[in-house]
Design an enzyme around this catalytic site. Structure first.
Site, PDB file in Angstrom:
ATOM      1  N   GLY A  57       0.913  -1.321  -0.109  1.00  0.00           N
ATOM      2  CA  GLY A  57      -0.122  -0.121  -0.049  1.00  0.00           C
ATOM      3  C   GLY A  57       1.053   1.269  -0.052  1.00  0.00           C
ATOM      4  O   GLY A  57       1.962   1.154   0.209  1.00  0.00           O
ATOM      5  N   GLN A  58       0.218   2.427   0.287  1.00  0.00           N
ATOM      6  CA  GLN A  58       0.975   3.759  -0.085  1.00  0.00           C
ATOM      7  C   GLN A  58       2.070   3.816   0.995  1.00  0.00           C
ATOM      8  O   GLN A  58       3.193   4.082   0.580  1.00  0.00           O
ATOM      9  CB  GLN A  58      -0.020   4.606   0.349  1.00  0.00           C
ATOM     10  CG  GLN A  58      -1.014   5.170  -0.898  1.00  0.00           C
ATOM     11  CD  GLN A  58      -1.896   6.179  -0.602  1.00  0.00           C
ATOM     12  OE1 GLN A  58      -1.314   7.251  -1.002  1.00  0.00           O
ATOM     13  NE2 GLN A  58      -2.917   6.261   0.017  1.00  0.00           N
ATOM     14  N   THR A  76      -9.233   0.477   3.248  1.00  0.00           N
ATOM     15  CA  THR A  76      -9.046   1.775   3.295  1.00  0.00           C
ATOM     16  C   THR A  76     -10.055   2.636   2.404  1.00  0.00           C
ATOM     17  O   THR A  76     -10.336   3.550   2.157  1.00  0.00           O
ATOM     18  CB  THR A  76      -7.651   2.311   2.906  1.00  0.00           C
ATOM     19  OG1 THR A  76      -7.460   1.845   1.863  1.00  0.00           O
ATOM     20  CG2 THR A  76      -6.528   2.059   3.809  1.00  0.00           C
ATOM     21  N   TYR A 105     -15.987   2.629   8.165  1.00  0.00           N
ATOM     22  CA  TYR A 105     -14.472   2.738   8.232  1.00  0.00           C
ATOM     23  C   TYR A 105     -13.993   3.191   9.548  1.00  0.00           C
ATOM     24  O   TYR A 105     -13.235   2.796  10.294  1.00  0.00           O
ATOM     25  CB  TYR A 105     -13.920   3.488   6.888  1.00  0.00           C
ATOM     26  CG  TYR A 105     -12.536   3.766   7.043  1.00  0.00           C
ATOM     27  CD1 TYR A 105     -11.720   2.835   6.592  1.00  0.00           C
ATOM     28  CD2 TYR A 105     -12.022   5.275   7.359  1.00  0.00           C
ATOM     29  CE1 TYR A 105     -10.174   3.073   6.722  1.00  0.00           C
ATOM     30  CE2 TYR A 105     -10.714   5.496   7.427  1.00  0.00           C
ATOM     31  CZ  TYR A 105      -9.836   4.379   7.034  1.00  0.00           C
ATOM     32  OH  TYR A 105      -8.550   4.754   6.946  1.00  0.00           O
ATOM     33  N   TRP A 138      -5.665  11.890   5.165  1.00  0.00           N
ATOM     34  CA  TRP A 138      -5.624  12.254   3.818  1.00  0.00           C
ATOM     35  C   TRP A 138      -4.264  11.686   3.202  1.00  0.00           C
ATOM     36  O   TRP A 138      -3.535  12.562   2.661  1.00  0.00           O
ATOM     37  CB  TRP A 138      -5.778  13.652   3.780  1.00  0.00           C
ATOM     38  CG  TRP A 138      -7.334  14.149   3.997  1.00  0.00           C
ATOM     39  CD1 TRP A 138      -8.102  13.713   5.084  1.00  0.00           C
ATOM     40  CD2 TRP A 138      -7.755  15.396   3.754  1.00  0.00           C
ATOM     41  NE1 TRP A 138      -8.968  14.541   5.051  1.00  0.00           N
ATOM     42  CE2 TRP A 138      -8.785  15.666   4.472  1.00  0.00           C
ATOM     43  CE3 TRP A 138      -7.287  16.435   2.752  1.00  0.00           C
ATOM     44  CZ2 TRP A 138      -9.755  16.687   4.291  1.00  0.00           C
ATOM     45  CZ3 TRP A 138      -8.354  17.386   2.726  1.00  0.00           C
ATOM     46  CH2 TRP A 138      -9.481  17.589   3.244  1.00  0.00           C
TER      47      TRP A 138
HETATM   48  N1  LIG Z   1      -5.224   6.585   2.886  1.00  0.00           N
HETATM   49  C1  LIG Z   1      -5.583   7.536   3.853  1.00  0.00           C
HETATM   50  O1  LIG Z   1      -6.233   8.546   3.320  1.00  0.00           O
HETATM   51  C2  LIG Z   1      -5.476   7.156   5.239  1.00  0.00           C
HETATM   52  C3  LIG Z   1      -5.813   8.133   6.092  1.00  0.00           C
HETATM   53  C4  LIG Z   1      -5.816   8.008   7.503  1.00  0.00           C
HETATM   54  C5  LIG Z   1      -5.245   6.684   7.970  1.00  0.00           C
HETATM   55  N2  LIG Z   1      -4.888   5.866   7.084  1.00  0.00           N
HETATM   56  C6  LIG Z   1      -4.396   4.405   7.562  1.00  0.00           C
HETATM   57  O2  LIG Z   1      -3.137   4.291   7.319  1.00  0.00           O
HETATM   58  C7  LIG Z   1      -2.765   2.946   6.961  1.00  0.00           C
HETATM   59  C8  LIG Z   1      -1.881   2.780   5.708  1.00  0.00           C
HETATM   60  O3  LIG Z   1      -2.874   3.612   4.673  1.00  0.00           O
HETATM   61  P1  LIG Z   1      -2.494   3.397   3.090  1.00  0.00           P
HETATM   62  O4  LIG Z   1      -3.142   4.722   2.742  1.00  0.00           O
HETATM   63  O5  LIG Z   1      -0.924   3.052   2.889  1.00  0.00           O
HETATM   64  O6  LIG Z   1      -3.424   2.204   2.648  1.00  0.00           O
HETATM   65  P2  LIG Z   1      -3.450   1.527   1.367  1.00  0.00           P
HETATM   66  O7  LIG Z   1      -2.648   2.266   0.065  1.00  0.00           O
HETATM   67  O8  LIG Z   1      -4.930   1.149   1.066  1.00  0.00           O
HETATM   68  O9  LIG Z   1      -2.663  -0.076   1.613  1.00  0.00           O
HETATM   69  C9  LIG Z   1      -3.413  -0.742   2.437  1.00  0.00           C
HETATM   70  C10 LIG Z   1      -2.590  -2.437   2.292  1.00  0.00           C
HETATM   71  O10 LIG Z   1      -3.298  -3.182   3.100  1.00  0.00           O
HETATM   72  C11 LIG Z   1      -3.327  -4.454   2.345  1.00  0.00           C
HETATM   73  N3  LIG Z   1      -4.307  -5.245   2.759  1.00  0.00           N
HETATM   74  C12 LIG Z   1      -5.574  -5.352   2.883  1.00  0.00           C
HETATM   75  N4  LIG Z   1      -6.092  -6.310   3.419  1.00  0.00           N
HETATM   76  C13 LIG Z   1      -5.073  -7.023   3.983  1.00  0.00           C
HETATM   77  C14 LIG Z   1      -4.789  -8.206   4.466  1.00  0.00           C
HETATM   78  N5  LIG Z   1      -5.800  -9.103   4.868  1.00  0.00           N
HETATM   79  N6  LIG Z   1      -3.790  -8.738   4.553  1.00  0.00           N
HETATM   80  C15 LIG Z   1      -2.576  -8.128   4.225  1.00  0.00           C
HETATM   81  N7  LIG Z   1      -2.677  -7.068   3.781  1.00  0.00           N
HETATM   82  C16 LIG Z   1      -3.981  -6.413   3.563  1.00  0.00           C
HETATM   83  C17 LIG Z   1      -3.543  -3.932   0.993  1.00  0.00           C
HETATM   84  O11 LIG Z   1      -3.482  -4.966  -0.036  1.00  0.00           O
HETATM   85  P3  LIG Z   1      -4.487  -5.268  -1.388  1.00  0.00           P
HETATM   86  O12 LIG Z   1      -4.078  -4.123  -2.106  1.00  0.00           O
HETATM   87  O13 LIG Z   1      -4.208  -6.527  -1.582  1.00  0.00           O
HETATM   88  O14 LIG Z   1      -5.794  -4.871  -0.748  1.00  0.00           O
HETATM   89  C18 LIG Z   1      -2.725  -2.703   0.707  1.00  0.00           C
HETATM   90  O15 LIG Z   1      -1.684  -3.089   0.195  1.00  0.00           O
HETATM   91  C19 LIG Z   1      -3.882   2.358   6.993  1.00  0.00           C
HETATM   92  O16 LIG Z   1      -4.196   1.899   8.519  1.00  0.00           O
HETATM   93  C20 LIG Z   1      -5.149   3.263   6.836  1.00  0.00           C
HETATM   94  O17 LIG Z   1      -6.317   3.049   7.585  1.00  0.00           O
HETATM   95  C21 LIG Z   1      -4.869   5.921   5.652  1.00  0.00           C
END
Ligand SMILES: NC(=O)c1ccc[n+]([C@@H]2O[C@H](COP(=O)([O-])OP(=O)(O)OC[C@H]3O[C@@H](n4cnc5c(N)ncnc54)[C@H](OP(=O)(O)O)[C@@H]3O)[C@@H](O)[C@H]2O)c1
Length: 284
Positions: free
Chosen positions: A10-11, A63, A126, A151
């Protein structure tokens, strides 16, 4: 220090992978859904049994904020149940668990930046699943830190920035909401902060929450304008209200995070969101 990174495609996970070579004191084990499905409790337990893990950075998350409304179970499984498996396993291993949470745990009815001590009251599936995940970590991990962020965007993965660039290449104008206010956060800044702080956390740290976003305040409209202006795009951005847009999940109208605690405790320097945006755009 051996660090397990879950959800590393992920990101945030990709940013940690990009930075890894600059942290030669750490040894990283990067896993994704295929190599370690965090919802599989048995697989998590086995992984921790077979490897020495000193620290876990849990980047796995469900997410999709709108998708979660229709798939409550998946959101809960990944954001809460998996957090519980990981917290228990890291607790047994004596590992420090770094967990990620969100500004969407707040209802957004406030009008000053949220501190770590403010009451959470999520408006979406969420947000609720992220809050449940926090509680699992607070109760089950023996050494833990929760970063609440907002964000996130990056040159990796899917995010608002990339969606705006993609749409602007096909359209003359875009409608973007101006009544949701928060702070865009470059995932690379967050990744670097996490890695820099690992040696600074006291050995017995447990259940501490730290807010981290970039500095400053913006609406999604401001964010979109900045992206397109920096890219020199001619696409116009039309400000609209949330009520005018077809969204499924309710989102906080105001979710700026107060970063006073992380700055005071660790002297963290936080870049202004526009500066980080320019940096990210130069890398795309
Ligand atoms: N994005 C935002 O704006 C934001 C804001 C606040 C907080 N956060 C939090 O920050 C964290 C990182 O966010 P991010 O933006 O990097 O998220 P992201 O880009 O959506 O990446 C999440 C990763 O988790 C993986 N994943 C999902 N289900 C899984 C499973 N069962 N086992 C192993 N891996 C799994 C996904 O794989 P797949 O691609 O295979 O699904 C993806 O690679 C998360 O906890 C998110 O809730 C994000």
């Amino acid at each position: 220090m051996q660090i397990l990174v879950t959800g590393s495609r992920g990101q945030l996970g990709m940013e940690l992978q990009s930075l890894a070579e600059h942290y030669s004191d750490y040894r990283f084990l990067f896993t994704d859904r295929a190599s370690l499905d965090v919802t599989d409790g048995e697989a998590v337990r086995k992984f921790f049994k077979n490897q020495r893990i000193d620290c876990l950075i849990n980047c796995a998350g469900h997410t999709g904020v709108d998708q979660a409304e229709a798939d409550v179970e998946s959101a809960h499984l990944v954001n809460a149940k998996a957090a519980s498996h990981l917290a228990e396993a890291s607790g047994k291993a004596g590992a420090l668990m770094i967990h990620l949470s969100s500004d969407y745990v707040f209802d957004g009815k406030g009008c000053r930046p949220y501190t770590e001590g403010d009451s959470a009251n999520p408006r979406s599936v969420y947000g609720k699943s992220k809050l449940d995940g926090e509680l699992e970590v607070l109760f089950n991990a023996k050494r833990s830190v929760i970063f609440r962020t907002s964000w996130l965007y990056s040159s990796h993965g899917n995010n608002f920035l990339k969606s705006i660039l993609r749409q602007a290449s096909a359209k003359d104008e875009l409608k973007v909401v101006y009544d949701q206010v928060g702070t865009p956060t470059y995932a690379q800044d967050l990744a670097r902060t996490i890695l820099d702080l690992l040696p600074a956390f006291p050995p017995r740290i447990r259940g501490e929450i730290y807010n981290y976003s970039n500095e400053g305040v913006a609406s999604w409209y401001d964010f979109a304008r900045a992206i397109l202006e920096m890219k020199g795009s001619a696409c116009r951005v039309i400000p609209v209200t949330t009520a005018e847009m077809p969204v499924v999940a309710a989102r906080p109208h105001y979710s700026v995070l107060n970063k006073g605690r992380i700055k005071k405790d660790f002297g963290v320097q936080i870049p202004y969101w526009r500066d980080s945006l320019a940096k990210c755009l130069s890398e795309i």
